[in-house]
Design a protein around this motif. Structure first.
Motif, PDB file in Angstrom:
ATOM      1  N   GLN A  67       0.869  -1.169   0.000  1.00 12.62           N
ATOM      2  CA  GLN A  67       0.000   0.000   0.000  1.00 12.62           C
ATOM      3  C   GLN A  67       0.907   1.220   0.000  1.00 12.62           C
ATOM      4  N   PRO A  68       0.800   2.059  -1.022  1.00 14.88           N
ATOM      5  CA  PRO A  68       1.687   3.217  -1.081  1.00 14.88           C
ATOM      6  C   PRO A  68       1.408   4.252   0.004  1.00 14.88           C
ATOM      7  N   GLY A  69       0.224   4.189   0.622  1.00 16.29           N
ATOM      8  CA  GLY A  69      -0.121   5.164   1.652  1.00 16.29           C
ATOM      9  C   GLY A  69      -0.593   6.473   1.043  1.00 16.29           C
ATOM     10  N   ASN A  70      -0.810   7.448   1.913  1.00 15.80           N
ATOM     11  CA  ASN A  70      -1.266   8.760   1.481  1.00 15.80           C
ATOM     12  C   ASN A  70      -0.783   9.767   2.518  1.00 15.80           C
ATOM     13  N   ILE A  71       0.269  10.485   2.185  1.00 16.57           N
ATOM     14  CA  ILE A  71       0.871  11.441   3.119  1.00 16.57           C
ATOM     15  C   ILE A  71      -0.147  12.478   3.580  1.00 16.57           C
ATOM     16  N   ASP A  72      -1.006  12.950   2.673  1.00 19.76           N
ATOM     17  CA  ASP A  72      -2.013  13.954   3.041  1.00 19.76           C
ATOM     18  C   ASP A  72      -2.995  13.437   4.087  1.00 19.76           C
ATOM     19  N   LYS A  73      -3.208  12.128   4.118  1.00 17.50           N
ATOM     20  CA  LYS A  73      -4.135  11.522   5.078  1.00 17.50           C
ATOM     21  C   LYS A  73      -3.393  10.847   6.242  1.00 17.50           C
ATOM     22  N   ALA A  74      -2.085  11.109   6.339  1.00 15.04           N
ATOM     23  CA  ALA A  74      -1.235  10.540   7.405  1.00 15.04           C
ATOM     24  C   ALA A  74      -1.243   9.011   7.385  1.00 15.04           C
ATOM     25  N   MET A  75      -1.283   8.436   6.186  1.00 16.28           N
ATOM     26  CA  MET A  75      -1.223   6.985   6.045  1.00 16.28           C
ATOM     27  C   MET A  75       0.132   6.623   5.447  1.00 16.28           C
ATOM     28  N   PHE A  76       0.920   5.897   6.221  1.00 15.81           N
ATOM     29  CA  PHE A  76       2.258   5.524   5.791  1.00 15.81           C
ATOM     30  C   PHE A  76       2.207   4.305   4.872  1.00 15.81           C
ATOM     31  N   PRO A  77       3.197   4.170   3.991  1.00 16.90           N
ATOM     32  CA  PRO A  77       3.262   2.975   3.147  1.00 16.90           C
ATOM     33  C   PRO A  77       3.398   1.722   4.018  1.00 16.90           C
TER      34      PRO A  77
END
Length: 159
Positions: free
Chosen positions: A108-118
């Motif tokens: 999962q690449p994550g989403n920096i804007d949503k504070a989700m780390f890879p």
């Protein structure tokens, strides 16, 4: 005679106390040893017979990971999943077929804007006849099962 009875009772109580303490220490020692050695042995997942005519191409509905789209070529499977929250929990799946099992790796690449780390991990799927259902487990990093179940059914709207 009374002093002897009292002495014998004291010895019995002391013996019971020592037995209880030693038993407790033994249980603690065995528990620590079990945890230190990785816990109880895990069930070994073995592939079943190869499924003739297996076709995993298409879409799958998965409660844990949302809609999955798979491409099956030879003994390889590649695909994506949308994620149930749709805020960065989408991912990529790469797998190898062995018998009726698919050994997978997911990222999962994550989403920096949503504070989700890879994040990444591994897993396995046991495929039903003709690929109508996938039932397996997933894990984080090198584990194949510490995350939970991974269950998907071929979508009615599959290509």
């Amino acid at each position: 005679l009374k002093k002897t009875d009292h002495t014998n009772k004291t010895r019995i109580h002391r013996s019971r106390f020592i037995y209880a303490v030693l038993t407790s220490l033994m249980v603690i020692f065995i528990s620590i040893l079990t945890i230190a050695c990785g816990g109880p042995p895990k069930t070994l997942i073995k592939p079943g017979p190869t499924i003739r005519g297996l076709n995993l191409n298409g879409g799958y509905d998965c409660l844990q990971f949302g809609y999955m789209k798979l491409r099956h070529t030879g003994h390889q499977v590649r695909g994506t999943y949308e994620g149930v929250r749709k805020i960065g929990d989408n991912g990529i799946i790469v797998g190898k077929i062995e018998g009726d099992l698919v050994w997978i790796e997911w990222t999962q690449p994550g989403n920096i804007d949503k504070a989700m780390f890879p994040t990444k991990g591994k897993g396995w799927w046991r495929v039903s006849q003709k690929g109508a259902r996938i039932d397996g487990k997933w894990g984080y990093d090198d584990s194949r099962d510490d995350g939970g179940k991974w269950i998907a059914d071929r979508s009615e709207f599959s290509e």
